[in-house]
Design a protein around this motif. Structure first.
Motif, PDB file in Angstrom:
ATOM      1  N   ASP A 239       0.820  -1.206   0.000  1.00 46.68           N
ATOM      2  CA  ASP A 239       0.000   0.000   0.000  1.00 46.68           C
ATOM      3  C   ASP A 239       0.860   1.265   0.000  1.00 46.68           C
ATOM      4  OD1 ASP A 239      -2.487   1.563   0.454  1.00 46.68           O
ATOM      5  OD2 ASP A 239      -1.538   1.960   2.393  1.00 46.68           O
ATOM      6  N   THR A 244      -2.133   6.653  -5.152  1.00 43.91           N
ATOM      7  CA  THR A 244      -3.595   6.674  -5.082  1.00 43.91           C
ATOM      8  C   THR A 244      -4.117   6.536  -6.510  1.00 43.91           C
ATOM      9  OG1 THR A 244      -3.409   8.154  -3.210  1.00 43.91           O
ATOM     10  CG2 THR A 244      -5.585   7.957  -4.203  1.00 43.91           C
ATOM     11  N   LYS A 264      -9.256   1.452   2.268  1.00 46.05           N
ATOM     12  CA  LYS A 264      -8.727   2.385   1.261  1.00 46.05           C
ATOM     13  C   LYS A 264      -8.940   1.888  -0.162  1.00 46.05           C
ATOM     14  CE  LYS A 264      -4.537   3.324   3.900  1.00 46.05           C
ATOM     15  NZ  LYS A 264      -3.099   3.481   3.675  1.00 46.05           N
ATOM     16  N   LYS A 277      -6.767   1.424  -5.351  1.00 40.55           N
ATOM     17  CA  LYS A 277      -6.567   2.274  -4.169  1.00 40.55           C
ATOM     18  C   LYS A 277      -7.313   3.580  -4.383  1.00 40.55           C
ATOM     19  CE  LYS A 277      -2.852   4.229  -1.318  1.00 40.55           C
ATOM     20  NZ  LYS A 277      -1.391   4.221  -1.098  1.00 40.55           N
ATOM     21  N   HIS A 279      -8.238   5.772  -1.646  1.00 41.39           N
ATOM     22  CA  HIS A 279      -7.917   6.791  -0.639  1.00 41.39           C
ATOM     23  C   HIS A 279      -6.444   6.710  -0.286  1.00 41.39           C
ATOM     24  CE1 HIS A 279     -12.102   7.619  -0.068  1.00 41.39           C
ATOM     25  NE2 HIS A 279     -12.355   6.364   0.247  1.00 41.39           N
TER      26      HIS A 279
END
Lengths: 280, 216
Positions: A239, A244, A264, A277, A279
């Protein structure tokens, strides 16, 4: 008899715990949070195949002989892979992800836990056919340097090529698969144009950190070997690496559901385990 | 059944002929059956979740595919997913792997039986049903060696007798029964929920069946 077995089991489990500690301290590979049932099976299989009577004996050999450790590492690596494994995964990437990747002028893709590279070359073919390859940098990593060397060669056994061809066709392949490789007696050598944008490197998901910001992470059938806590840590690592709007592609039985990054992400395709993704 | 021993889990393995055997057998377990049932059925790697959906419709117990790292719960029948080995951890959670095939099989019955024997020890029941290869025989022996209870489908009753016969060559089973005799016999045995579970997971009836879809 029952209690004998229980005692025996307790000793084996203790020896295994000590072995994993020894490996961690001597060689920096940490298997303590892997699926213990899996590690135990592999280690006992290794003992059996090499005529070593017990784990403590193996521990002594490992500590004094790095070659012995490299051999065990191979036993503990996940070496089962194939080109276009689960063709529907690649088909879904073509249908639901490629369009969005095309909006970027430059792409970075991280293939984490690539083993001998079959799936990396598969992805390179997909990117090429979708017109994305020339603007993509692929990082293909594995914790085992020996398999990385094999992956770099782009040379695979010819034995499975019929299955791979069938997988390729089911994955939405647009060309003739045989155009991508040269066959010799018992090997196929994939075209160098497929590997020119791939950097193969050693990286351990358990102990190494983020090395680049990427638009997509592909890691298939790696997380399932970890216990839930380690899965969570490794998903957090992925992550942190993802921009994003980036994509995460996992193996068909892997999930982010039990991890704390779940909120997310939204599923692009929940069956194929492709997530976006949404957030920071 | 001669002593006060109680059991915490049942593991089953089958291949050729398994589908009709399981369709006959699994609906016989009541919704509140007090322990989990884990099943390896040899199946094509490409097969979809049809088998599980169909059995879930037929069975009072909840039927679902095993999920990696999930805790094993009573009242649930778990199937190993196609193309994955199913392992039981000592904390009674499940792991999946894509390791090499064992006995030409993935999922392999031996892999499930051997890891379950280590997790449940003498509190495990292992059952081999109809099938066409030797997978499961070694695992059944391990269950026996750990003090667990072993059962094999009567080869005369099995659609394919090879797997029961291979198992019986390796192990002298505690019971050899026809498929119709299996569940009535199992219902008379003593069970207790695994101490590592919370009590509210035990009496999960059909009404409280959770969503069977895979987690996304």
């Amino acid at each position: 008899m029952v209690s004998d077995n229980e005692t025996q089991d307790r000793i084996v489990n203790l020896e295994l715990e000590l072995l994993l500690q020894a490996i961690q301290q001597q060689y920096d590979y940490d298997f303590r949070e892997y699926s213990r049932a899996h590690v135990k099976r592999r280690v006992l299989h290794y003992l059996n195949a090499n005529g070593i009577p017990h784990i403590s004996e193996l521990q002594h050999r490992l500590l004094t002989d790095e070659q012995c450790f490299r051999k065990l590492l191979k036993e503990l690596s996940i070496n089962v892979t194939e080109m276009f494994r689960n063709p529907s995964f690649y088909k879904t990437i073509r249908e639901k992800v490629v369009g969005l990747l095309k909006t970027y002028p430059f792409l970075k893709i991280w293939h984490a836990g690539c083993a001998t590279g079959e799936e990396v070359y598969s992805f390179a073919i997909l990117l090429k056919e979708e017109g994305l390859y020339d603007r993509t940098q692929i990082y293909a990593t594995d914790f085992n340097g020996d398999v990385i060397k094999k992956a770099k060669t782009g040379s695979f056994s010819i034995r499975n090529i019929r299955d791979y061809t069938s997988n390729y066709q089911q994955s939405g392949g647009k060309e003739s698969f045989s155009d991508y490789y040269h066959a010799t007696d018992n090997r196929v050598l994939f075209d160098k144009s497929l590997s020119k944008n791939i950097v193969f490197a050693e990286h351990n998901l358990v102990s190494d950190g983020v090395f680049s910001e990427v638009n997509m992470v592909i890691s298939r059938n790696v997380l399932i070997y970890f216990n839930r806590e380690l899965q969570n840590r490794v998903l957090n690592l992925m992550d942190r690496s993802l921009v994003t709007g980036g994509f995460l592609g996992l193996g068909s039985k892997e999930t982010i559901m039990f991890s704390d990054i779940a909120a997310k992400y939204k599923a692009v395709d929940s069956k194929e385990r492709i997530f976006k993704k949404i957030h920071v | 059944m001669s002593n006060q021993k109680t059991y915490e889990a049942i593991v089953m393995g089958t291949s050729a002929g398994g589908l009709s055997a399981l369709k006959k057998m699994l609906p016989g377990f009541p919704a509140d059956f007090p322990c989990p049932v884990l099943v390896v059925q040899h199946i094509s790697p490409q097969s979809d979740s049809y088998l599980i959906k169909m059995l879930d419709e037929l069975c009072p117990m909840k039927v679902k595919e095993a999920v990696d790292t999930e805790q094993i719960e009573s009242g649930t029948i778990y199937f190993a997913p196609p193309d994955y080995h199913l392992l039981v951890e000592t904390d009674r959670s499940m792991s999946l792997t894509v390791d090499e095939k064992v006995n030409y099989s993935r999922p392999s019955i031996d892999v499930l039986f051997e890891t379950a024997a280590e997790a449940y020890g003498e509190n495990l029941i292992g059952i081999i049903l109809t099938g066409a290869n030797a997978d499961g025989a070694v695992g059944l022996l391990k269950i026996k060696n750990y003090g667990g209870y072993t059962m094999v489908q009567d080869p005369n009753d099995a659609e394919n007798a090879v797997m029961p016969e291979k198992a019986m060559r390796m192990v002298l089973p505690d019971q050899v029964l026809t498929i119709d005799e299996m569940v009535p016999f199992l219902l008379k045995m003593n069970y207790h929920a695994s101490e590592k579970e919370s009590p509210d997971q035990v009496d999960q009836g059909k009404n409280s069946k959770k969503d069977n879809s895979d987690p996304g």
